[in-house]
Motif scaffolding. Structure first.
Motif, PDB file in Angstrom:
ATOM      1  N   LYS A 116       0.854  -1.178   0.000  1.00 31.28           N
ATOM      2  CA  LYS A 116       0.000   0.000   0.000  1.00 31.28           C
ATOM      3  C   LYS A 116       0.892   1.230   0.000  1.00 31.28           C
ATOM      4  N   PRO A 117       0.552   2.231  -0.818  1.00 32.69           N
ATOM      5  CA  PRO A 117       1.396   3.423  -0.858  1.00 32.69           C
ATOM      6  C   PRO A 117       1.288   4.242   0.426  1.00 32.69           C
ATOM      7  N   ILE A 118       2.385   4.914   0.755  1.00 35.89           N
ATOM      8  CA  ILE A 118       2.410   5.894   1.836  1.00 35.89           C
ATOM      9  C   ILE A 118       2.025   7.210   1.168  1.00 35.89           C
ATOM     10  N   LEU A 119       0.790   7.618   1.288  1.00 36.90           N
ATOM     11  CA  LEU A 119       0.342   8.814   0.588  1.00 36.90           C
ATOM     12  C   LEU A 119       0.916  10.062   1.249  1.00 36.90           C
ATOM     13  N   ILE A 120       1.557  10.880   0.437  1.00 38.52           N
ATOM     14  CA  ILE A 120       2.118  12.126   0.947  1.00 38.52           C
ATOM     15  C   ILE A 120       1.167  13.260   0.594  1.00 38.52           C
ATOM     16  N   ALA A 121       1.338  14.384   1.262  1.00 40.94           N
ATOM     17  CA  ALA A 121       0.485  15.550   1.006  1.00 40.94           C
ATOM     18  C   ALA A 121       0.821  16.116  -0.370  1.00 40.94           C
ATOM     19  N   ALA A 122      -0.036  15.864  -1.318  1.00 47.27           N
ATOM     20  CA  ALA A 122       0.188  16.320  -2.686  1.00 47.27           C
ATOM     21  C   ALA A 122      -1.041  17.058  -3.180  1.00 47.27           C
ATOM     22  N   LYS A 123      -0.837  17.964  -4.111  1.00 47.28           N
ATOM     23  CA  LYS A 123      -1.942  18.702  -4.718  1.00 47.28           C
ATOM     24  C   LYS A 123      -2.445  17.914  -5.918  1.00 47.28           C
ATOM     25  N   SER A 124      -3.759  17.840  -6.049  1.00 44.26           N
ATOM     26  CA  SER A 124      -4.380  17.112  -7.151  1.00 44.26           C
ATOM     27  C   SER A 124      -4.626  18.061  -8.325  1.00 44.26           C
ATOM     28  N   TYR A 174      -3.379  13.947 -11.627  1.00 46.53           N
ATOM     29  CA  TYR A 174      -1.993  13.835 -11.187  1.00 46.53           C
ATOM     30  C   TYR A 174      -1.839  14.490  -9.822  1.00 46.53           C
ATOM     31  N   TRP A 175      -1.102  13.822  -8.941  1.00 42.76           N
ATOM     32  CA  TRP A 175      -0.829  14.325  -7.605  1.00 42.76           C
ATOM     33  C   TRP A 175       0.623  14.768  -7.592  1.00 42.76           C
ATOM     34  N   LEU A 176       0.811  16.083  -7.417  1.00 42.17           N
ATOM     35  CA  LEU A 176       2.136  16.678  -7.510  1.00 42.17           C
ATOM     36  C   LEU A 176       2.525  17.336  -6.196  1.00 42.17           C
ATOM     37  N   VAL A 177       3.812  17.367  -5.942  1.00 38.26           N
ATOM     38  CA  VAL A 177       4.347  18.001  -4.738  1.00 38.26           C
ATOM     39  C   VAL A 177       5.339  19.080  -5.153  1.00 38.26           C
ATOM     40  N   SER A 178       5.800  19.845  -4.180  1.00 43.50           N
ATOM     41  CA  SER A 178       6.820  20.854  -4.442  1.00 43.50           C
ATOM     42  C   SER A 178       8.176  20.163  -4.622  1.00 43.50           C
ATOM     43  N   ARG A 179       9.093  20.886  -5.203  1.00 40.54           N
ATOM     44  CA  ARG A 179      10.461  20.362  -5.356  1.00 40.54           C
ATOM     45  C   ARG A 179      11.055  20.082  -3.980  1.00 40.54           C
ATOM     46  N   GLU A 180      10.797  20.986  -3.041  1.00 37.59           N
ATOM     47  CA  GLU A 180      11.324  20.831  -1.686  1.00 37.59           C
ATOM     48  C   GLU A 180      10.790  19.556  -1.037  1.00 37.59           C
ATOM     49  N   PHE A 204       9.625  16.914  -2.575  1.00 39.83           N
ATOM     50  CA  PHE A 204      10.189  15.788  -3.308  1.00 39.83           C
ATOM     51  C   PHE A 204      11.583  15.457  -2.769  1.00 39.83           C
ATOM     52  N   LEU A 205      12.406  16.484  -2.594  1.00 41.62           N
ATOM     53  CA  LEU A 205      13.771  16.278  -2.111  1.00 41.62           C
ATOM     54  C   LEU A 205      13.800  15.812  -0.653  1.00 41.62           C
ATOM     55  N   LYS A 206      12.817  16.196   0.119  1.00 47.42           N
ATOM     56  CA  LYS A 206      12.769  15.822   1.539  1.00 47.42           C
ATOM     57  C   LYS A 206      12.182  14.429   1.752  1.00 47.42           C
ATOM     58  N   ASP A 207      11.052  14.124   1.088  1.00 45.28           N
ATOM     59  CA  ASP A 207      10.295  12.909   1.395  1.00 45.28           C
ATOM     60  C   ASP A 207      10.511  11.741   0.433  1.00 45.28           C
ATOM     61  N   ILE A 208      10.730  12.026  -0.842  1.00 45.47           N
ATOM     62  CA  ILE A 208      10.783  10.956  -1.843  1.00 45.47           C
ATOM     63  C   ILE A 208      12.215  10.614  -2.227  1.00 45.47           C
ATOM     64  N   SER A 209      12.961  11.597  -2.665  1.00 47.41           N
ATOM     65  CA  SER A 209      14.306  11.370  -3.187  1.00 47.41           C
ATOM     66  C   SER A 209      15.239  10.612  -2.230  1.00 47.41           C
ATOM     67  N   PRO A 210      15.262  10.942  -0.932  1.00 47.84           N
ATOM     68  CA  PRO A 210      16.190  10.229  -0.040  1.00 47.84           C
ATOM     69  C   PRO A 210      15.886   8.738   0.105  1.00 47.84           C
ATOM     70  N   GLN A 211      14.670   8.335  -0.194  1.00 46.24           N
ATOM     71  CA  GLN A 211      14.303   6.927  -0.032  1.00 46.24           C
ATOM     72  C   GLN A 211      14.534   6.097  -1.291  1.00 46.24           C
ATOM     73  N   TRP A 212      14.940   6.747  -2.384  1.00 45.06           N
ATOM     74  CA  TRP A 212      15.153   6.035  -3.638  1.00 45.06           C
ATOM     75  C   TRP A 212      16.488   5.303  -3.609  1.00 45.06           C
ATOM     76  N   HIS A 213      16.414   3.996  -3.642  1.00 44.93           N
ATOM     77  CA  HIS A 213      17.592   3.140  -3.725  1.00 44.93           C
ATOM     78  C   HIS A 213      17.285   2.050  -4.750  1.00 44.93           C
ATOM     79  N   PRO A 214      17.908   2.093  -5.932  1.00 43.34           N
ATOM     80  CA  PRO A 214      17.648   1.051  -6.928  1.00 43.34           C
ATOM     81  C   PRO A 214      17.854  -0.341  -6.329  1.00 43.34           C
TER      82      PRO A 214
END
Length: 167
Positions: free
Chosen positions: A32-40, A69-75, A77-87
């Motif tokens: 199940k996705p961890i839904l983040i606060a995004a604008k629709s 589409y659910w979009l977030v700010s660049r900030e 993205f860099l705080k919540d999504i990008s650090p968790q990306w590990h191929p």
């Protein structure tokens, strides 16, 4: 001859979209996705910047997967999504390479966070696959999924002259 996505050069667009959906479903089973606060955003509004970018060249087109589409700010993205990306794997030429990293990154964002503002770019001129990230302020950045870093568009492997964008 197989190309990006493991499809034959004569594969149809339907084959390509079906392959991407299969990869997404296989990756997400039981999670199940961890839904983040995004604008629709309605797809017409969300994709205006992408449409403008694609119009800069006559040979770059795009296909959409979703109507919202659910979009977030660049900030965010860099705080919540990008650090968790590990191929999940290391680079292995012609087996686990650019197309696999790019697909896996989109699946990661959608499956883990419910964030569908990540596009897959099949760049025919550069013979490379990478991602575009759409933000809630209408900006777009190029992300190299093998490193998780933003890169400059139209430089090196990011020619953005001829190909296909899937979002």
């Amino acid at each position: 001859v197989k190309g990006l996505l493991g499809l034959h050069a004569d594969s149809s667009m339907d084959d390509t979209l079906l392959r991407i959906r299969e990869l997404q479903e296989a990756k997400l089973q039981g999670q199940k996705p961890i839904l983040i606060a995004a604008k629709s955003f309605d797809y017409l509004d969300a994709l205006k910047p992408l449409d403008a970018l694609a119009r800069q060249t006559q040979a770059m087109s795009y296909r959409i997967f979703d109507s919202r589409y659910w979009l977030v700010s660049r900030e965010q993205f860099l705080k919540d999504i990008s650090p968790q990306w590990h191929p999940t794997r290391a680079y292995l030429e012609e087996i686990f390479d650019c197309d696999d990293f790019g697909l896996e990154f989109r699946v990661f964002c959608v499956g883990r966070f419910g964030y569908n503002g990540v596009a897959i770019v099949i760049d025919d001129d550069a013979r490379h696959l990478y991602n575009l990230v759409l933000f809630d302020d209408g900006t777009i950045e190029v992300l190299e999924p093998q490193t998780g870093r933003f890169v400059a568009l139209t430089q090196g492997l990011y020619q953005f002259q001829q190909g296909l964008i899937l979002i």
